[in-house]
Motif scaffolding. Structure first.
Motif, PDB file in Angstrom:
ATOM      1  N   UNK A  34     -16.157  47.084 -56.200  1.00  0.00           N
ATOM      2  CA  UNK A  34     -14.292  47.287 -55.835  1.00  0.00           C
ATOM      3  C   UNK A  34     -14.708  48.465 -57.532  1.00  0.00           C
ATOM      4  N   UNK A  35     -15.151  48.384 -57.856  1.00  0.00           N
ATOM      5  CA  UNK A  35     -15.658  49.738 -58.608  1.00  0.00           C
ATOM      6  C   UNK A  35     -16.207  51.089 -58.242  1.00  0.00           C
ATOM      7  N   UNK A  36     -17.035  51.624 -57.399  1.00  0.00           N
ATOM      8  CA  UNK A  36     -17.455  52.224 -56.756  1.00  0.00           C
ATOM      9  C   UNK A  36     -16.128  53.048 -55.637  1.00  0.00           C
ATOM     10  N   UNK A  37     -15.581  51.630 -55.065  1.00  0.00           N
ATOM     11  CA  UNK A  37     -14.623  52.191 -53.874  1.00  0.00           C
ATOM     12  C   UNK A  37     -14.906  51.694 -52.736  1.00  0.00           C
ATOM     13  N   UNK A  38     -14.356  51.906 -51.557  1.00  0.00           N
ATOM     14  CA  UNK A  38     -15.070  51.664 -50.211  1.00  0.00           C
ATOM     15  C   UNK A  38     -14.073  51.594 -48.882  1.00  0.00           C
ATOM     16  N   UNK A  39     -14.319  51.520 -47.892  1.00  0.00           N
ATOM     17  CA  UNK A  39     -13.132  51.604 -46.428  1.00  0.00           C
ATOM     18  C   UNK A  39     -14.117  50.779 -45.844  1.00  0.00           C
ATOM     19  N   UNK A  40     -13.199  50.371 -45.078  1.00  0.00           N
ATOM     20  CA  UNK A  40     -13.303  49.467 -43.482  1.00  0.00           C
ATOM     21  C   UNK A  40     -13.080  49.794 -42.202  1.00  0.00           C
ATOM     22  N   UNK A  41     -12.831  49.185 -41.748  1.00  0.00           N
ATOM     23  CA  UNK A  41     -12.551  49.914 -40.030  1.00  0.00           C
ATOM     24  C   UNK A  41     -11.220  49.227 -40.442  1.00  0.00           C
TER      25      UNK A  41
END
Length: 716
Positions: A388-395
Motif C-alpha cells: 500500500x505504501x509504494x502503490x500499485x495498479x490492477x487490471x
C-alpha cells in the motif's frame, strides 16, 4: 491377509453355489417345480421357513448372486402380499448393506487412491446429496441393485444412511414384485409379470422417481424458506444484479421471452470485460503488436524502424475502443430490448425482495419471483508488506491511471504469471517498458503443458520481458523515492527497482454487500450453487465469475442462459449447466488457445490418450505471414479419432480453436475435420493437417501391404 481371506471365502461360496447347481433353484421353472414342497414346509413350520427364507435372501443379496428377483416372486407366492413384502423388504436391505460394507472394506481405499481425481465431482455430489442419489437409483427396478450396492461402497456415504435409504427406496419395487409373486402359479415366463393388472404398477414405478424428486424439492423448499413470508404478488418475474456478461445475457433472455425483468448495475454497464478486461487489453495488445512489427519490418521485406508514438494516444485509443463497443452494452440498448435498467447498489432483503440504493439518491425496493446474482469478480490483492505504501495498479485501475502518463512506465513489475499477467507484461514490454515479471510457480501459465509454457516464455523473453519464476514476493519498500520489490529465489533475497507495479495474481468473486450472509447463502470463494446454478434458495441463481468455476466472459454468458431459463421456467423443466467443452485463449504473441484436456490434465486424472502434433512451421500461410512458429496439439482416445483436448499455439490460435470446439461439442472426430474442405492458403488448414497427421499414424498397414501387392500385380 484379512482382505485376501475374505475374498477367498466369498469366492468359495459363489463357486459352491454354481457347482452344486443351486442357481437352478432360483429360476422361474425351478421355483414353480418346488413351490408345492415349499408350501408344505411353510404349513408345518411357518416361522422357521420364514426365518430361513430371510437368511437365504440376505446371503444371495450380500454375495451379489443371481436370483434375487425370483426369490422376491417366491416370497409373494409363499407368504402373500403383506408378509412377503415385509420379509423381502428387510432381507434385501440387510443383504445390500452387507454387500456395501464388503465392497467398502475391500475396494474403497484402493479405488479412491487411484481414481480419486476423476471421481472428485461424483464424491462431492455424494457428500452433498448422496441420500437422494441412492433413493433415486433404488426406485428404478431395472437398474442392477447389486451394482448399486458395490459402487456405493466405494463412496463416503454413511452405512446407516445407505441402509435406511435402501429400506425406503426399494419398498415400492419390492411391493410390485411380491404382488407379481402372488400370481406365480399362473406365470409361464418372466414376461407374464407385465399383465394388465400389473402394467399400471410398473408405469407408476417408472414415473415415481420424478414424483419423489418433486416431493423432496417441496420439502427442501419448505425447510429453506422457513421464517420468510413469500409475497402474494411480485413486481418482476426476474431481477438481475450485475451488468456484466452474465447479467446482461440473463436480462436479455428474460426480455426476449417477454418476462418483466429489472437489471441493476451500480457502476458501468458491460462489467469488467468491456471496461477493464477483454476489450481494453486487446486494444492495447494490438497497438503493442504493431509497434513490434515496425521494429521487425525486415521480416516482411521492409525497413525496420523504432516506432515513434505518443503513449497518451495509445491509451486514448484504448478508451476510444471501449466507447465504440459501449453501445452494445448500454442502458439505452437494453431499455429498448425491454429491460428495466436501474443504476444503484442492490442488496437482498429476503429471498424475493431486493433493496436498491440508487446512484442518484434515495432507496427503493422491489420483489421478483426469481433473482440472478451476476456480481462478477475483482482483482485479488496479496497481503504483501509495504504494498500500500509504494502503490500499485490492477487490471481494473491501470487503464485510467496510465492514460495520464506521457510515456509507459520505464521500469514495470508485473506480479503473476497467469494469462492476465502475461498479456500485460508482453504488451508493455513491446511498448518500451523494462518489464520484470515475477511468478512464484516453476513456470508461467502453469495450467498449460510444459511445452506451451516454454514457448510462451521464450517469445516473451525475446521481446524483453525478464521472467523470474520460482520467485516469491516478500515485501515492498521505498527509500529516497526509489521503490523496490524484494523477492526470494532459491533461498536468497534480491531487490527489483520499479516505477510502477501491477498486481495480476488472480481475481476473487464479489461477495460482500449483497446480503448473502444475512440469508445464509453459502460461499466458498464463490457462491455455492448446484448443477442448475441454484443457490441455497431455489429461486436465487448465480452466474458468471461470482459462481465459478471458470472466469471467462464466454462462460458467464453460457451460464446466463441456464440461470435465466431455469429461473423463469424451472417449475416445469430445469437444465444442468454443460461444462464439457470450455475453450479459452491467452492473447500473448503467439496466442495460446485450448479446449478440453491438456497432457498434464490427462496424466493427473489418469486418462489414457494419444497425442498428435502439427508444427505451424510447415503451414504455407504461416510461412507467407512470417509467423511460422507454434503448433497444433490434439489429444485423442487411444486408437480412435475422438478428440479429448486441443492446444494451439500460434497466430490466430483463438480463432483456429473454434473448429475443434464445434467438433467436440457435437461428437465429431478428426476424420470429419480431415474430410472437410479448408480454403487454401489459410491458417485453418493447420487443423486439417493435424487431423492428417493422426490419420497417417493410424494407417491400416496390413491393407496397404495388400494394396502394394495388388498394384504390382496390375503392372504385370
Amino acid at each position: 491377509m484379512k482382505k485376501i481371506g475374505l475374498l477367498v471365502f466369498i469366492a468359495a461360496i459363489a463357486a459352491g453355489f454354481f457347482y452344486f447347481d443351486l442357481n437352478q433353484l432360483l429360476t422361474l421353472d425351478g421355483l414353480k417345480s418346488g413351490l408345492a414342497q415349499f408350501e408344505s414346509w411353510r404349513s408345518e413350520s411357518p416361522v422357521l421357513v420364514a426365518g430361513g427364507f430371510l437368511i437365504l435372501y440376505v446371503m444371495v443379496t450380500a454375495l451379489s448372486l443371481p436370483g434375487a428377483v425370483i426369490m422376491t416372486l417366491a416370497a409373494g407366492a409363499l407368504f402373500g402380499l403383506v408378509w412377503g413384502t415385509v420379509i423381502v423388504s428387510f432381507a434385501s436391505s440387510i443383504g445390500a448393506t452387507v454387500a456395501f460394507l464388503v465392497s467398502r472394506y475391500l475396494l474403497q481405499a484402493t479405488v479412491q487412491a487411484r481414481f480419486g481425481t476423476r471421481l472428485k465431482a461424483f464424491n462431492e455430489g455424494i457428500e452433498k446429496d448422496g441420500a437422494f442419489y441412492l433413493f433415486t437409483l433404488r426406485l428404478v427396478p431395472v437398474f442392477p441393485f447389486f451394482l448399486i450396492n458395490l459402487l456405493m461402497g466405494l463412496t463416503s456415504i454413511r452405512a446407516a444412511t445407505f441402509y435406511w435409504v435402501s429400506q425406503v427406496g426399494m419398498f415400492i419395487g419390492t411391493l410390485v414384485y411380491v404382488n407379481a409373486g402372488t400370481q406365480l402359479g399362473q406365470l409361464e415366463s418372466l414376461s407374464g409379470i407385465l399383465s394388465p393388472s400389473l402394467l399400471m404398477s410398473f408405469v407408476l414405478l417408472g414415473v415415481f422417481p420424478l414424483i419423489a424428486k418433486k416431493i423432496l424439492a417441496v420439502i427442501k423448499a419448505r425447510r429453506v424458506y422457513r421464517g420468510f413470508t413469500k409475497p402474494k404478488q411480485f413486481d418482476r418475474n426476474l431481477i438481475v444484479i450485475g451488468g456484466g456478461a452474465g447479467g446482461l445475457v440473463s436480462a436479455y433472455i428474460a426480455a426476449a421471452v417477454k418476462a418483466k425483468v429489472t437489471l441493476i448495475e451500480a457502476h458501468k454497464m458491460g462489467g469488467d470485460c468491456l471496461n477493464y478486461g477483454c476489450i481494453p487489453s486487446k486494444a492495447l495488445i494490438k497497438s503493442a503488436k504493431v509497434a513490434h512489427q515496425m521494429r521487425h519490418a525486415e521480416k516482411y521485406g521492409l525497413d525496420s524502424k523504432e516506432p515513434a508514438f505518443s503513449f497518451k494516444k495509445v491509451m486514448a485509443r484504448v478508451q476510444d475502443v471501449i466507447r465504440q463497443v459501449e453501445p452494445h452494452d448500454s442502458v439505452e440498448r437494453y431499455t429498448k430490448l425491454g429491460v428495466d435498467v436501474v443504476q444503484g447498489y442492490a442488496k437482498l432483503i429476503d429471498p424475493w425482495t431486493v433493496e436498491i440504493q440508487l446512484n442518484d439518491g434515495g432507496t427503493t425496493r422491489m420483489t421478483a419471483r426469481s433473482i440472478v446474482l451476476a456480481t462478477g469478480a475483482r482483482p485479488f490483492i496479496p497481503e504483501l508488506p509495504g504494498l500500500e505504501e509504494v502503490g500499485y495498479y490492477t487490471s481494473d485501475t491501470l487503464w485510467e491511471a496510465f492514460a495520464k502518463f506521457d510515456e509507459p512506465p520505464k521500469r514495470l513489475v508485473v506480479l503473476g504469471g497467469g494469462p492476465i499477467g502475461c498479456e500485460l507484461a508482453h504488451s508493455f514490454a513491446r511498448l518500451g517498458s523494462s518489464v520484470t515479471q515475477v511468478e512464484r510457480s516453476a513456470r508461467i501459465m502453469i495450467r498449460e503443458d510444459e511445452d506451451v509454457s516454454a514457448l510462451a516464455q521464450a517469445s516473451m523473453s525475446q521481446d524483453g520481458v525478464n521472467i523470474l519464476t520460482s520467485s516469491n514476493a516478500v515485501r515492498c519498500q521505498q527509500e529516497g523515492g526509489v521503490k523496490r520489490l524484494v523477492i526470494e529465489q532459491d533461498g536468497k533475497e534480491s531487490c527489483i527497482e520499479f516505477d510502477a507495479l501491477i498486481c495480476a495474481v488472480g481475481r476473487e468473486a464479489r461477495l460482500e454487500g449483497y446480503g448473502l450472509e444475512n440469508l445464509g447463502i453459502e460461499t466458498k470463494r464463490t457462491i455455492v450453487t448446484n448443477d442448475y446454478l441454484e443457490t441455497l434458495f431455489p429461486n436465487i441463481y448465480a452466474a458468471g465469475d461470482v459462481a465459478g468455476p471458470y472466469q471467462f466472459t464466454h462462460v458467464a454468458a453460457h451460464q446466463a442462459w441456464y440461470a435465466a431459463v431455469n429461473a423463469l421456467f424451472g417449475t416445469w423443466k430445469k437444465f444442468r449447466v454443460d461444462y464439457r467443452v470450455i475453450p479459452w485463449t491467452t492473447f500473448i504473441d503467439p496466442e495460446v488457445a485450448r479446449v478440453g484436456l491438456s497432457e498434464q490434465d490427462a496424466k493427473q486424472q489418469g486418462i489414457s490418450y494419444e497425442v498428435v502434433r502439427y508444427g505451424l512451421d510447415d503451414l504455407d500461410r504461416a510461412i507467407a505471414d512470417s509467423a511460422a512458429k507454434g503448433f497444433v496439439k490434439v489429444l485423442t482416445v487411444p486408437g480412435k479419432d475422438k478428440i479429448l483436448g486441443v492446444t494451439i499455439v500460434g497466430e490466430h490460435a483463438g480463432d483456429l480453436l473454434a473448429e475443434f470446439v464445434l467438433a467436440m461439442k457435437h461428437g465429431l472426430g478428426l476424420n470429419k475435420i480431415l474430410g472437410t474442405i479448408h480454403t487454401y492458403p489459410t491458417w485453418s488448414e493447420a487443423n486439417k493437417y493435424a487431423a492428417g497427421e493422426w490419420k497417417r499414424t493410424h494407417a491400416p498397414e496390413r491393407i496397404l501391404n495388400w494394396l502394394e501387392k495388388y498394384h504390382a500385380w496390375r503392372r504385370g
